[in-house]
Design a protein around this motif. Structure first.
Motif, PDB file in Angstrom:
ATOM      1  N   ALA A  20       9.848  -4.541  -1.168  1.00  0.00           N
ATOM      2  CA  ALA A  20       8.737  -4.959  -0.301  1.00  0.00           C
ATOM      3  C   ALA A  20       8.950  -6.395   0.170  1.00  0.00           C
ATOM      4  CB  ALA A  20       7.407  -4.813  -1.033  1.00  0.00           C
ATOM      5  N   GLY A  21       9.324  -7.278  -0.750  1.00  0.00           N
ATOM      6  CA  GLY A  21       9.569  -8.667  -0.381  1.00  0.00           C
ATOM      7  C   GLY A  21      10.764  -8.824   0.540  1.00  0.00           C
ATOM      8  N   LEU A  22      11.822  -8.112   0.230  1.00  0.00           N
ATOM      9  CA  LEU A  22      13.045  -8.185   1.025  1.00  0.00           C
ATOM     10  C   LEU A  22      12.794  -7.740   2.461  1.00  0.00           C
ATOM     11  CD1 LEU A  22      16.040  -8.873   0.741  1.00  0.00           C
ATOM     12  CD2 LEU A  22      16.423  -6.532  -0.019  1.00  0.00           C
ATOM     13  N   LEU A  23      12.085  -6.651   2.642  1.00  0.00           N
ATOM     14  CA  LEU A  23      11.796  -6.161   3.990  1.00  0.00           C
ATOM     15  C   LEU A  23      10.841  -7.081   4.737  1.00  0.00           C
ATOM     16  CD1 LEU A  23      11.587  -2.338   3.239  1.00  0.00           C
ATOM     17  CD2 LEU A  23      13.509  -3.617   4.215  1.00  0.00           C
ATOM     18  N   ALA A  24       9.931  -7.741   4.020  1.00  0.00           N
ATOM     19  CA  ALA A  24       8.970  -8.647   4.654  1.00  0.00           C
ATOM     20  C   ALA A  24       9.597  -9.965   5.083  1.00  0.00           C
ATOM     21  CB  ALA A  24       7.796  -8.909   3.717  1.00  0.00           C
ATOM     22  N   THR A  25      10.807 -10.276   4.602  1.00  0.00           N
ATOM     23  CA  THR A  25      11.441 -11.541   5.004  1.00  0.00           C
ATOM     24  C   THR A  25      11.739 -11.583   6.490  1.00  0.00           C
ATOM     25  OG1 THR A  25      13.721 -10.805   4.595  1.00  0.00           O
ATOM     26  CG2 THR A  25      12.543 -11.859   2.739  1.00  0.00           C
ATOM     27  N   GLN A  26      11.962 -10.413   7.097  1.00  0.00           N
ATOM     28  CA  GLN A  26      12.275 -10.322   8.528  1.00  0.00           C
ATOM     29  C   GLN A  26      13.537 -11.091   8.871  1.00  0.00           C
ATOM     30  OE1 GLN A  26       9.826  -8.529  11.018  1.00  0.00           O
ATOM     31  NE2 GLN A  26      10.116  -7.630   9.018  1.00  0.00           N
ATOM     32  N   ALA A  27      14.490 -11.132   7.950  1.00  0.00           N
ATOM     33  CA  ALA A  27      15.762 -11.814   8.185  1.00  0.00           C
ATOM     34  C   ALA A  27      16.537 -11.099   9.287  1.00  0.00           C
ATOM     35  CB  ALA A  27      16.582 -11.839   6.900  1.00  0.00           C
ATOM     36  N   GLU A  54       0.823  -1.214   0.000  1.00  0.00           N
ATOM     37  CA  GLU A  54       0.000   0.000   0.000  1.00  0.00           C
ATOM     38  C   GLU A  54       0.853   1.259   0.000  1.00  0.00           C
ATOM     39  OE1 GLU A  54      -2.924  -0.311   3.148  1.00  0.00           O
ATOM     40  OE2 GLU A  54      -3.439  -2.342   2.481  1.00  0.00           O
ATOM     41  N   ALA A  55       1.863   1.301   0.852  1.00  0.00           N
ATOM     42  CA  ALA A  55       2.699   2.500   0.965  1.00  0.00           C
ATOM     43  C   ALA A  55       3.476   2.777  -0.317  1.00  0.00           C
ATOM     44  CB  ALA A  55       3.657   2.355   2.141  1.00  0.00           C
ATOM     45  N   LEU A  56       3.918   1.702  -0.983  1.00  0.00           N
ATOM     46  CA  LEU A  56       4.685   1.851  -2.225  1.00  0.00           C
ATOM     47  C   LEU A  56       3.796   1.899  -3.468  1.00  0.00           C
ATOM     48  CD1 LEU A  56       7.604  -0.596  -1.341  1.00  0.00           C
ATOM     49  CD2 LEU A  56       7.730   1.917  -1.457  1.00  0.00           C
ATOM     50  N   LYS A  57       2.484   1.871  -3.247  1.00  0.00           N
ATOM     51  CA  LYS A  57       1.501   1.962  -4.330  1.00  0.00           C
ATOM     52  C   LYS A  57       1.698   0.871  -5.392  1.00  0.00           C
ATOM     53  CE  LYS A  57       0.799   6.951  -3.746  1.00  0.00           C
ATOM     54  NZ  LYS A  57       0.940   6.967  -2.364  1.00  0.00           N
ATOM     55  N   LEU A  58       1.816  -0.351  -4.925  1.00  0.00           N
ATOM     56  CA  LEU A  58       2.033  -1.479  -5.835  1.00  0.00           C
ATOM     57  C   LEU A  58       0.746  -2.181  -6.267  1.00  0.00           C
ATOM     58  CD1 LEU A  58       5.200  -3.054  -4.173  1.00  0.00           C
ATOM     59  CD2 LEU A  58       5.057  -1.963  -6.429  1.00  0.00           C
ATOM     60  N   GLN A  59      -0.399  -1.855  -5.666  1.00  0.00           N
ATOM     61  CA  GLN A  59      -1.649  -2.561  -5.970  1.00  0.00           C
ATOM     62  C   GLN A  59      -1.968  -2.646  -7.465  1.00  0.00           C
ATOM     63  OE1 GLN A  59      -1.340   0.052  -3.929  1.00  0.00           O
ATOM     64  NE2 GLN A  59      -2.536  -0.176  -2.078  1.00  0.00           N
ATOM     65  N   PRO A  60      -1.817  -1.568  -8.246  1.00  0.00           N
ATOM     66  CA  PRO A  60      -2.175  -1.663  -9.674  1.00  0.00           C
ATOM     67  C   PRO A  60      -1.278  -2.604 -10.476  1.00  0.00           C
ATOM     68  CG  PRO A  60      -1.894   0.643  -9.012  1.00  0.00           C
ATOM     69  CD  PRO A  60      -1.428  -0.209  -7.877  1.00  0.00           C
ATOM     70  N   HIS A  61      -0.199  -3.063  -9.900  1.00  0.00           N
ATOM     71  CA  HIS A  61       0.786  -3.856 -10.638  1.00  0.00           C
ATOM     72  C   HIS A  61       0.819  -5.324 -10.237  1.00  0.00           C
ATOM     73  CE1 HIS A  61       2.155   0.028 -11.969  1.00  0.00           C
ATOM     74  NE2 HIS A  61       2.282   0.397 -10.709  1.00  0.00           N
ATOM     75  N   LEU A  75      13.709   5.021  -7.719  1.00  0.00           N
ATOM     76  CA  LEU A  75      12.454   5.217  -6.982  1.00  0.00           C
ATOM     77  C   LEU A  75      12.034   6.677  -7.024  1.00  0.00           C
ATOM     78  CD1 LEU A  75      12.828   3.101  -3.713  1.00  0.00           C
ATOM     79  CD2 LEU A  75      12.014   2.383  -5.961  1.00  0.00           C
ATOM     80  N   ASP A  76      10.724   6.892  -6.974  1.00  0.00           N
ATOM     81  CA  ASP A  76      10.177   8.238  -6.850  1.00  0.00           C
ATOM     82  C   ASP A  76      10.350   8.708  -5.409  1.00  0.00           C
ATOM     83  OD1 ASP A  76       7.374   7.683  -5.345  1.00  0.00           O
ATOM     84  OD2 ASP A  76       7.806   6.067  -6.773  1.00  0.00           O
ATOM     85  N   MET A  77      10.209  10.004  -5.186  1.00  0.00           N
ATOM     86  CA  MET A  77      10.436  10.566  -3.848  1.00  0.00           C
ATOM     87  C   MET A  77       9.515   9.961  -2.781  1.00  0.00           C
ATOM     88  SD  MET A  77      13.091  12.321  -3.774  1.00  0.00           S
ATOM     89  CE  MET A  77      12.920  12.834  -2.084  1.00  0.00           C
ATOM     90  N   GLY A  78       8.275   9.693  -3.135  1.00  0.00           N
ATOM     91  CA  GLY A  78       7.355   9.083  -2.172  1.00  0.00           C
ATOM     92  C   GLY A  78       7.830   7.714  -1.718  1.00  0.00           C
ATOM     93  N   SER A  79       8.335   6.927  -2.647  1.00  0.00           N
ATOM     94  CA  SER A  79       8.836   5.589  -2.315  1.00  0.00           C
ATOM     95  C   SER A  79      10.136   5.660  -1.529  1.00  0.00           C
ATOM     96  CB  SER A  79       9.028   4.770  -3.594  1.00  0.00           C
ATOM     97  OG  SER A  79       7.784   4.599  -4.248  1.00  0.00           O
ATOM     98  N   ILE A  80      10.993   6.614  -1.874  1.00  0.00           N
ATOM     99  CA  ILE A  80      12.221   6.819  -1.099  1.00  0.00           C
ATOM    100  C   ILE A  80      11.852   7.144   0.342  1.00  0.00           C
ATOM    101  CG2 ILE A  80      14.186   8.392  -0.745  1.00  0.00           C
ATOM    102  CD1 ILE A  80      14.365   8.549  -3.852  1.00  0.00           C
TER     103      ILE A  80
END
Length: 176
Positions: free
Chosen positions: A112-119, A86-93, A131-136
């Motif tokens: 998104a996947g890398l951060l969700a791994t919780q390694a 949601e934060a990275l606005k990936l839903q349309p993709h 990345l666009d400024m919002g994503s940065i």
């Protein structure tokens, strides 16, 4: 800053900085033990590095990439992934193959996947590139929110350490 020996890393944020060709990516891959092979096939669930361009995965959708990560990472955080989507606005993709995505969107899928791994150790290779400024801002806020984590480390490789983040340690490559 805490001293590091024998490649031990302090918890929190660690920057690996250097010019082009100084070995930033090689350093991250060595930290994770992933020195060769396809991006998702040699994944270490405790120390994760991903080529954020997701090479050789053109025929996969974001969900397929994340499903592969989820099956290989026991601490996978599905709720965090959803927040990042949601934060990275990936839903349309989400239904598109990676080959249909821009470089920046493809990198957001990987981040998104890398951060969700919780390694325990998560290596981010030039996370702001394309990345666009919002994503940065989203990535920077994530790192800032986790900067004081007592047991997890985020290693960020780039040309310079982001001045907006409280680094525990900075590793400078290629400096004489």
């Amino acid at each position: 800053m805490q001293a590091m020996t024998d490649h031990s890393l302090p918890a929190g944020l660690v920057a690996v900085v250097g010019d082009e060709g100084t070995g930033k990516t090689r350093h991250l891959r060595q930290l994770t033990g992933q020195t060769q092979g396809p991006p998702l096939d040699t994944l270490n669930p405790d120390a994760v590095w991903l080529d954020l361009s997701l090479p050789c995965l053109d025929d996969r959708t974001p969900d397929k990439v994340w499903d592969t990560l989820r099956t290989r990472c026991p601490r996978w955080n599905a709720a965090l992934l959803q927040e990042l989507v949601e934060a990275l606005k990936l839903q349309p993709h989400l239904a598109k193959n990676l080959s249909m995505l821009s470089t920046g969107t493809r990198r957001k899928v990987a981040l998104a996947g890398l951060l969700a791994t919780q390694a325990t150790v998560t290596c981010l290779d030039q996370p702001y590139a394309a990345l666009d400024m919002g994503s940065i801002r989203v990535v920077r806020e994530f790192l800032l929110a986790h900067a004081d984590h007592p047991t997890r480390t985020w290693v960020v490789a780039d040309y310079e350490a982001d001045e907006n983040l409280p680094w525990r340690h900075i590793i400078r490559l290629g400096a004489a």
